[in-house]
Write a protein that holds these residues in place. Structure first.
Motif, PDB file in Angstrom:
ATOM      1  N   PRO A   1      48.126  60.391   5.172  1.00 45.13           N
ATOM      2  CA  PRO A   1      48.977  60.122   4.005  1.00 45.13           C
ATOM      3  C   PRO A   1      49.691  58.781   4.035  1.00 45.13           C
ATOM      4  O   PRO A   1      49.834  58.131   3.004  1.00 45.13           O
ATOM      5  CB  PRO A   1      49.980  61.287   4.051  1.00 45.13           C
TER       6      PRO A   1
ATOM      7  N   THR B   1      48.400  66.195   2.204  1.00 40.50           N
ATOM      8  CA  THR B   1      49.543  65.620   1.501  1.00 40.50           C
ATOM      9  C   THR B   1      50.711  65.426   2.472  1.00 40.50           C
ATOM     10  O   THR B   1      50.694  65.946   3.597  1.00 40.50           O
ATOM     11  CB  THR B   1      49.990  66.530   0.350  1.00 40.50           C
TER      12      THR B   1
ATOM     13  N   SER C   1      59.731  67.149  -0.135  1.00 40.85           N
ATOM     14  CA  SER C   1      58.903  66.150   0.535  1.00 40.85           C
ATOM     15  C   SER C   1      59.762  64.937   0.882  1.00 40.85           C
ATOM     16  O   SER C   1      60.690  64.587   0.126  1.00 40.85           O
ATOM     17  CB  SER C   1      57.758  65.733  -0.385  1.00 40.85           C
TER      18      SER C   1
ATOM     19  N   THR D   1      49.220  61.796  -6.070  1.00 32.68           N
ATOM     20  CA  THR D   1      48.101  62.428  -5.369  1.00 32.68           C
ATOM     21  C   THR D   1      48.454  62.814  -3.930  1.00 32.68           C
ATOM     22  O   THR D   1      48.124  63.917  -3.492  1.00 32.68           O
ATOM     23  CB  THR D   1      46.891  61.482  -5.351  1.00 32.68           C
ATOM     24  N   ILE D   2      49.132  61.930  -3.218  1.00 33.50           N
ATOM     25  CA  ILE D   2      49.433  62.198  -1.815  1.00 33.50           C
ATOM     26  C   ILE D   2      50.659  63.091  -1.655  1.00 33.50           C
ATOM     27  O   ILE D   2      50.820  63.800  -0.677  1.00 33.50           O
ATOM     28  CB  ILE D   2      49.651  60.876  -1.041  1.00 33.50           C
TER      29      ILE D   2
ATOM     30  N   THR E   1      51.701  65.683  -3.774  1.00 31.64           N
ATOM     31  CA  THR E   1      51.609  67.096  -4.134  1.00 31.64           C
ATOM     32  C   THR E   1      50.189  67.623  -4.279  1.00 31.64           C
ATOM     33  O   THR E   1      49.899  68.743  -3.888  1.00 31.64           O
ATOM     34  CB  THR E   1      52.339  67.357  -5.465  1.00 31.64           C
TER      35      THR E   1
ATOM     36  N   GLY F   1      46.813  66.137  -3.513  1.00 33.31           N
ATOM     37  CA  GLY F   1      45.856  65.986  -2.418  1.00 33.31           C
ATOM     38  C   GLY F   1      44.442  65.689  -2.857  1.00 33.31           C
ATOM     39  O   GLY F   1      43.512  65.760  -2.045  1.00 33.31           O
TER      40      GLY F   1
END
Length: 306
Positions: free
Chosen positions: A60, A123, A146, A212-213, A215, A217
């Motif tokens: 990630p 993620t 996160s 994308t990264i 939540t 993936g």
């Protein structure tokens, strides 16, 4: 609706707001410098693709770096076209958006041809802040997010401090307010505007990678779903200020989170109705905000001496 559902909606709000905060803060620098970047949607979707690609190679963190690099590269290209070839920045921005949407789909199809299983990557994991995460209701919402959510909050503070207390922030505000006077005072107008656009491009690419990264993936064409335009809207609503941008991002993210999770309740409305709510409310708020700003501008012009 149960308490658990409201907790999930509020926790989802912070996660969904993070990409908008990154892109919005970047665009805030651009607009405070008296410019506008209409290519933000193209930069975000290219950042989203680069994020998955980078994460598939090295995890990630590399994905986030790749997203920033792609956004920065596109901003460099915009600066060259605008300042060296003297192209109109509105036209260039729209061209960058169309290029990003088309190029990301083309590159993705080269990477994952039709019929093959989509690439999925790890993620950024959620981080519980010790015992704070166990506090009922508040803990899951605020302290089990996160790290990208906390990074977005930190960025808001840093952007506010840079704009208010640093020489660069003063130059950006001076250039955006009166470029001729700023030039007379020794501010390099073109360089300041170019620097603001580079910041905007890098953060737009990071915002795309966070989608994308952070939540999902994985990548699919049109995964940004107009978030670049929403970022532009919240910057206008928030008058390019970090606090205003944060409030605008939280409003849109709350409506989006509510729309996503309300589909599982007894409110049996068509899914299209839920999906349109965030955009519809954002449009209404944008119209109201713009009318207030125009009315304020008209009053100040009317009372000012000629």
């Amino acid at each position: 609706m149960t308490v658990e559902l409201w907790v999930a909606i509020l926790a989802g709000t912070l996660a969904l707001a993070a990409p908008l905060v990154f892109a919005g803060i970047g665009e805030g620098f651009v607009e405070r410098a008296g410019r506008i970047n209409l290519g933000i949607e193209g930069m975000m979707i290219m950042g989203a693709l680069a994020g998955v690609w980078g994460a598939s190679l090295g995890g990630p963190l590399l994905g986030l770096v790749a997203g920033v690099a792609v956004g920065l590269l596109m901003a460099v290209a915009m600066n060259l076209v605008i300042y060296r070839l003297h192209a109109n920045e509105i036209v260039v921005g729209l061209g960058v958006t169309m290029l990003g949407l088309g190029l990301s789909t083309y590159l993705f199809q080269l990477w994952v041809p039709s019929g093959q299983t989509n690439v999925t990557v790890a993620t950024v994991p959620r981080t519980g802040l010790g015992p704070l995460a166990d506090i009922p209701v508040i803990g899951p919402v605020l302290f089990a997010q996160s790290p990208l959510v906390y990074l977005a909050a930190l960025l808001l503070v840093v952007a506010w401090a840079v704009m208010r207390f640093t020489r660069f922030g003063l130059a950006v505000r001076a250039v955006g307010t009166d470029p001729a006077s700023a030039a007379l005072r020794g501010v390099r107008v073109e360089r300041t505007g170019a620097s603001a656009l580079l910041i905007g491009g890098a953060l737009a690419g990071l915002g795309g990678a966070v989608i994308t990264i952070g939540t999902i993936g994985s990548f699919t064409p049109d995964i940004t779903a107009g978030r670049g335009y929403i970022a532009l809207a919240i910057v206008i609503m928030g008058r390019s200020r970090p606090v205003g941008i944060a409030l605008g991002a939280l409003l849109f993210a709350f409506l989006q989170s509510f729309a996503l999770l309300s589909q599982s309740t007894a409110l049996t409305l068509p899914s299209e109705v839920y999906q349109s709510i965030p955009y519809l409310v954002t449009l209404v708020v944008l119209v109201i905000t713009s009318r207030r700003q125009l009315r304020r501008l008209y009053r100040s012009t009317k009372v000012s001496p000629s």
